[in-house]
Design an enzyme around this catalytic site. Structure first.
Site, PDB file in Angstrom:
ATOM      1  N   ARG A 270     -92.577  -3.152  85.109  1.00 40.70           N
ATOM      2  CA  ARG A 270     -91.373  -3.973  85.093  1.00 40.70           C
ATOM      3  C   ARG A 270     -91.542  -5.018  83.996  1.00 40.70           C
ATOM      4  O   ARG A 270     -92.638  -5.554  83.786  1.00 40.70           O
ATOM      5  CB  ARG A 270     -91.133  -4.653  86.443  1.00 40.70           C
ATOM      6  CG  ARG A 270     -90.661  -3.704  87.532  1.00 40.70           C
ATOM      7  CD  ARG A 270     -89.271  -3.168  87.254  1.00 40.70           C
ATOM      8  NE  ARG A 270     -88.742  -2.338  88.330  1.00 40.70           N
ATOM      9  CZ  ARG A 270     -88.799  -1.014  88.348  1.00 40.70           C
ATOM     10  NH1 ARG A 270     -89.397  -0.364  87.361  1.00 40.70           N
ATOM     11  NH2 ARG A 270     -88.265  -0.337  89.357  1.00 40.70           N
TER      12      ARG A 270
ATOM     13  N   GLU B 162     -83.825  -6.899  80.635  1.00 45.94           N
ATOM     14  CA  GLU B 162     -83.137  -5.714  80.115  1.00 45.94           C
ATOM     15  C   GLU B 162     -81.785  -5.520  80.816  1.00 45.94           C
ATOM     16  O   GLU B 162     -81.622  -5.918  81.974  1.00 45.94           O
ATOM     17  CB  GLU B 162     -84.011  -4.460  80.308  1.00 45.94           C
ATOM     18  CG  GLU B 162     -84.333  -4.138  81.758  1.00 45.94           C
ATOM     19  CD  GLU B 162     -85.308  -2.978  81.923  1.00 45.94           C
ATOM     20  OE1 GLU B 162     -84.950  -2.027  82.640  1.00 45.94           O
ATOM     21  OE2 GLU B 162     -86.421  -3.025  81.359  1.00 45.94           O
TER      22      GLU B 162
ATOM     23  N   HIS C 248     -86.336   2.017  79.065  1.00 46.28           N
ATOM     24  CA  HIS C 248     -86.576   2.240  80.498  1.00 46.28           C
ATOM     25  C   HIS C 248     -86.269   3.690  80.881  1.00 46.28           C
ATOM     26  O   HIS C 248     -85.490   3.963  81.800  1.00 46.28           O
ATOM     27  CB  HIS C 248     -85.742   1.280  81.343  1.00 46.28           C
ATOM     28  CG  HIS C 248     -86.322   1.051  82.714  1.00 46.28           C
ATOM     29  ND1 HIS C 248     -86.105  -0.084  83.446  1.00 46.28           N
ATOM     30  CD2 HIS C 248     -87.119   1.839  83.498  1.00 46.28           C
ATOM     31  CE1 HIS C 248     -86.733  -0.006  84.613  1.00 46.28           C
ATOM     32  NE2 HIS C 248     -87.353   1.165  84.664  1.00 46.28           N
TER      33      HIS C 248
END
Length: 314
Positions: free
Chosen positions: A232, A261, A279
């Site tokens: 993360r 993000e 991601h």
């Protein structure tokens, strides 16, 4: 009578039809603006929410969904779901452990190779007609030291690939050592970073792991070290990382996740010793199928009055 389901994520081709065939009416709120302005009439019907850990569902958002019964996190993470608030209302919360482990591990090794061997830079140079102009001497990964922060299921797969495929020596840091692990345990992340050539962040997100990788850890990693984050964005201090890369205090970084993000700090975009992917480590056809099949199984079990398959841990 169909069951109203609110999805925070876009669904790949074919999956909307599968949800509808399973008895669900789909509604989408894939942006913060859409979630903040959800039609109250629709909100009043929603009985299930499909989300991801980095989006989650807050207590106030749950309060706007009076009929909500179950929240399904698509992947393993659920750090931004207010699980305590859900439990107070008797709302079930599920997640998807193990559904995308192999994909994430594969992507991690790809990121390690990309930043080490300057794959993006070589590709850009060739496309710019600089086949002969650019000659970088890039290091290899074989025989180097890999430090893993968070030797869980994904961390163990990364370690296995690195040890078996690249003869890398493996060290790790967890809250406590694993009794059956063949790898070297370090009491602190700073000690692990000082030992490692590569520092892979594979720990869960959440309040307990915010900025575990800070300026001190990056200094310990040193000018020949690389940091890779597939966990993360919140686990790595973005400001400290930008400073370290700008001053070349570490050799490079490769990120699949960024704090805040999808917004990326503008200072990151010009750094030549940084590789970023959006991601996508956990996304592959098989992992998406695994995740969606498990979501459907959890939803089906709940609405049939049976225990869910993968509740988040107590």
């Amino acid at each position: 009578m169909t069951i109203a389901l609110l999805s925070h994520v876009e669904l790949d081709a074919g999956y909307p039809e599968r949800f509808e065939a399973a008895g669900f009416s789909l509604y989408f709120a894939t942006t913060p603006e859409q979630r903040a302005s959800l039609d109250p009439h629709i909100a009043g019907k929603i009985r299930a929410v499909l989300t991801i850990g980095s989006i989650g569902l807050s207590a106030s958002e749950m309060a706007a969904l009076p009929a909500l019964e179950i929240i399904c996190a698509q992947g393993v993470g659920y750090e931004h779901i207010d699980v305590a608030a859900a439990r107070q209302r008797g709302i079930h919360v599920t997640h998807g452990p193990g559904t995308n482990n192999s994909s994430v591990a594969d992507h991690t090794l790809a990121l390690m190779l990309a930043i080490t061997r300057k794959i993006p830079q070589f590709d850009a140079a060739v496309r710019a007609g600089e086949w002969k102009k650019t000659r970088w001497n890039t290091p290899g990964m074989a025989g180097k030291r890999l430090g893993v922060i968070g030797l869980g299921n994904i961390g163990a797969l990364i370690a296995r690939r690195a040890a078996g495929g690249f003869d890398m020596e493996i060290g790790y840091h967890n809250r406590r050592p694993l009794e059956d692990s063949p790898y070297r345990y370090f009491l602190s992340i700073t000690e692990l970073a000082a030992w490692a050539d590569y520092l892979v962040v594979a720990t869960p997100g959440g309040k307990s792991t915010v900025r575990l990788v800070d300026a001190e850890v990056l200094r310990a990693l040193g000018p020949e070290g690389f940091v890779i984050n597939i966990a993360r964005g919140s686990v790595v201090d973005s400001g400290a990382l930008i400073a370290s890369l700008s001053r070349q205090e570490i050799a490079g970084a490769a990120l699949d996740v960024v704090d805040g993000e999808p917004q990326v700090p503008v200072e990151m975009l010009s750094l030549s010793n940084l590789v970023i992917t959006p991601h996508v480590a956990g996304r592959s056809p098989q992992s998406v199928e695994n995740m969606m099949a498990l979501v459907l199984s959890n939803l089906g079990a709940h609405f049939a009055g049976k225990p869910v398959m993968t509740p988040v841990p107590e």
